[in-house]
Design a protein around this motif. Structure first.
Motif, mmCIF file in Angstrom:
data_model
loop_
_atom_site.group_PDB
_atom_site.id
_atom_site.type_symbol
_atom_site.label_atom_id
_atom_site.label_comp_id
_atom_site.label_asym_id
_atom_site.label_seq_id
_atom_site.Cartn_x
_atom_site.Cartn_y
_atom_site.Cartn_z
ATOM 1 N N ASN A 202 -0.289 -16.497 24.665
ATOM 2 C CA ASN A 202 -1.115 -15.482 24.021
ATOM 3 C C ASN A 202 -0.458 -14.124 24.198
ATOM 4 O OD1 ASN A 202 -3.103 -17.258 23.177
ATOM 5 N ND2 ASN A 202 -4.192 -17.123 25.124
ATOM 6 N N LYS A 203 -0.446 -13.354 23.126
ATOM 7 C CA LYS A 203 0.111 -12.006 23.205
ATOM 8 C C LYS A 203 -0.894 -11.099 23.895
ATOM 9 C CE LYS A 203 2.963 -12.329 19.127
ATOM 10 N NZ LYS A 203 3.303 -11.756 17.843
ATOM 11 N N PRO A 204 -0.396 -10.111 24.609
ATOM 12 C CA PRO A 204 -1.330 -9.185 25.268
ATOM 13 C C PRO A 204 -2.134 -8.410 24.234
ATOM 14 C CG PRO A 204 0.930 -8.393 25.469
ATOM 15 C CD PRO A 204 0.992 -9.759 24.862
ATOM 16 N N LYS A 205 -3.370 -8.177 24.556
ATOM 17 C CA LYS A 205 -4.231 -7.414 23.664
ATOM 18 C C LYS A 205 -3.918 -5.936 23.843
ATOM 19 C CE LYS A 205 -6.995 -11.039 22.718
ATOM 20 N NZ LYS A 205 -6.079 -12.096 22.504
ATOM 21 N N GLY A 206 -3.762 -5.224 22.779
ATOM 22 C CA GLY A 206 -3.477 -3.804 22.874
ATOM 23 C C GLY A 206 -3.363 -3.194 21.496
ATOM 24 N N PHE A 207 -4.439 -2.666 20.990
ATOM 25 C CA PHE A 207 -4.463 -2.118 19.643
ATOM 26 C C PHE A 207 -3.465 -0.980 19.491
ATOM 27 C CE2 PHE A 207 -6.204 0.860 16.493
ATOM 28 C CZ PHE A 207 -6.221 0.031 15.386
ATOM 29 N N LYS A 208 -3.346 -0.143 20.509
ATOM 30 C CA LYS A 208 -2.477 1.028 20.430
ATOM 31 C C LYS A 208 -1.008 0.623 20.241
ATOM 32 C CE LYS A 208 -1.042 4.299 23.665
ATOM 33 N NZ LYS A 208 -1.253 5.097 24.844
ATOM 34 N N ASN A 209 -0.564 -0.385 20.983
ATOM 35 C CA ASN A 209 0.819 -0.852 20.856
ATOM 36 C C ASN A 209 1.110 -1.357 19.447
ATOM 37 O OD1 ASN A 209 1.105 -0.269 23.551
ATOM 38 N ND2 ASN A 209 0.931 -2.386 24.223
ATOM 39 N N TYR A 210 0.183 -2.131 18.900
ATOM 40 C CA TYR A 210 0.382 -2.671 17.552
ATOM 41 C C TYR A 210 0.338 -1.566 16.506
ATOM 42 C CZ TYR A 210 -0.119 -7.294 19.582
ATOM 43 O OH TYR A 210 0.049 -8.428 20.326
ATOM 44 N N LEU A 211 -0.521 -0.591 16.711
ATOM 45 C CA LEU A 211 -0.631 0.526 15.770
ATOM 46 C C LEU A 211 0.662 1.338 15.740
ATOM 47 C CD1 LEU A 211 -2.503 2.126 13.845
ATOM 48 C CD2 LEU A 211 -3.133 3.510 15.819
ATOM 49 N N ILE A 212 1.165 1.700 16.906
ATOM 50 C CA ILE A 212 2.397 2.493 16.976
ATOM 51 C C ILE A 212 3.579 1.685 16.438
ATOM 52 C CG2 ILE A 212 4.040 3.601 18.549
ATOM 53 C CD1 ILE A 212 1.580 4.321 20.308
ATOM 54 N N GLY A 213 3.695 0.444 16.868
ATOM 55 C CA GLY A 213 4.788 -0.409 16.390
ATOM 56 C C GLY A 213 4.718 -0.636 14.895
ATOM 57 N N GLY A 214 3.521 -0.849 14.377
ATOM 58 C CA GLY A 214 3.346 -1.052 12.936
ATOM 59 C C GLY A 214 3.710 0.179 12.125
ATOM 60 N N ILE A 215 3.361 1.341 12.645
ATOM 61 C CA ILE A 215 3.703 2.593 11.951
ATOM 62 C C ILE A 215 5.219 2.783 11.926
ATOM 63 C CG2 ILE A 215 3.604 5.115 12.147
ATOM 64 C CD1 ILE A 215 0.676 4.748 13.095
ATOM 65 N N VAL B 130 16.405 -0.900 25.461
ATOM 66 C CA VAL B 130 16.675 0.040 26.554
ATOM 67 C C VAL B 130 15.376 0.605 27.128
ATOM 68 C CG1 VAL B 130 17.679 2.306 27.080
ATOM 69 C CG2 VAL B 130 18.997 0.638 25.769
ATOM 70 N N ILE B 131 14.400 0.916 26.262
ATOM 71 C CA ILE B 131 13.192 1.611 26.737
ATOM 72 C C ILE B 131 11.978 0.711 26.938
ATOM 73 C CG2 ILE B 131 13.928 3.756 25.634
ATOM 74 C CD1 ILE B 131 11.692 3.259 23.540
ATOM 75 N N LYS B 132 12.064 -0.580 26.611
ATOM 76 C CA LYS B 132 10.861 -1.421 26.637
ATOM 77 C C LYS B 132 10.215 -1.511 28.022
ATOM 78 C CE LYS B 132 12.678 -6.037 27.300
ATOM 79 N NZ LYS B 132 12.782 -7.365 26.754
ATOM 80 N N ASN B 133 11.002 -1.497 29.061
ATOM 81 C CA ASN B 133 10.431 -1.569 30.420
ATOM 82 C C ASN B 133 9.767 -0.275 30.836
ATOM 83 O OD1 ASN B 133 11.186 -4.238 30.763
ATOM 84 N ND2 ASN B 133 13.200 -3.672 31.562
ATOM 85 N N LYS B 134 10.067 0.808 30.145
ATOM 86 C CA LYS B 134 9.469 2.104 30.459
ATOM 87 C C LYS B 134 8.197 2.366 29.660
ATOM 88 C CE LYS B 134 13.959 3.905 31.560
ATOM 89 N NZ LYS B 134 15.217 3.969 30.883
ATOM 90 N N LEU B 135 7.928 1.516 28.666
ATOM 91 C CA LEU B 135 6.742 1.684 27.826
ATOM 92 C C LEU B 135 5.505 1.179 28.551
ATOM 93 C CD1 LEU B 135 8.198 0.488 24.416
ATOM 94 C CD2 LEU B 135 7.777 2.828 25.113
ATOM 95 N N PRO B 136 4.345 1.792 28.280
ATOM 96 C CA PRO B 136 3.111 1.276 28.897
ATOM 97 C C PRO B 136 2.766 -0.099 28.324
ATOM 98 C CG PRO B 136 2.618 3.029 27.333
ATOM 99 C CD PRO B 136 4.099 2.949 27.435
ATOM 100 N N HIS B 137 2.183 -0.927 29.161
ATOM 101 C CA HIS B 137 1.846 -2.291 28.722
ATOM 102 C C HIS B 137 0.476 -2.298 28.185
ATOM 103 C CE1 HIS B 137 5.544 -3.916 30.223
ATOM 104 N NE2 HIS B 137 5.361 -3.235 31.344
#
Length: 136
Positions: free
Chosen positions: A73-86, A129-136
């Motif tokens: 299951n993918k982690p739930k997180g509307f904000k991550n999907y919104l930013i990534g989608g934009i 490079v930055i994925k580990n620095k992003l909030p989960h």
């Protein structure tokens, strides 16, 4: 080795399908973003429905050892999907092509797509490079 040849053949067939169905066409993508044509929405909607059905059927299958296949299951997180989608949508709109058919467009001889290909590589590298620095 035979699997690689089979995968290459399937990739070539998929690329031909993308080109012949005009899914990789800049004009079709432009029509989609202008809401002038249903073509791309129909293709994308069909892919979503097929993906839902395939995922459902995969969850019912057993692997070669007889164990249930688990799909994480993918982690739930509307904000991550919104930013990534934009970001994805902006790149798609500005580049005029989805990352999916980049190889098909290169294979069809559209050399200007090299710029988009390099941009996609740069974006993937930057994310790595930055994925580990992003909030989960």
């Amino acid at each position: 080795m035979k699997y690689y040849i089979a995968y290459l053949g399937l990739g070539i067939l998929f690329g031909i399908t993308l080109i012949k169905s005009e899914v990789a066409s800049w004009f079709r993508i432009y029509e989609m973003f202008q809401f002038d044509s249903f073509h791309m929405y129909g293709v994308i909607g069909s892919a979503v429905v097929l993906g839902i059905i395939a995922t459902f059927l995969l969850k019912k299958q057993k692997d070669v050892k007889g164990q249930s296949i688990t799909i994480k299951n993918k982690p739930k997180g509307f904000k991550n999907y919104l930013i990534g989608g934009i970001i994805f949508g902006l790149g798609w709109a500005l580049g005029g092509a989805c990352p999916g058919p980049i190889y098909a467009l290169l294979g069809s001889g559209l050399l200007s797509i090299v710029i988009l290909f390099l941009g996609a590589l740069l974006g993937a590298f930057t994310y790595g490079v930055i994925k580990n620095k992003l909030p989960h």
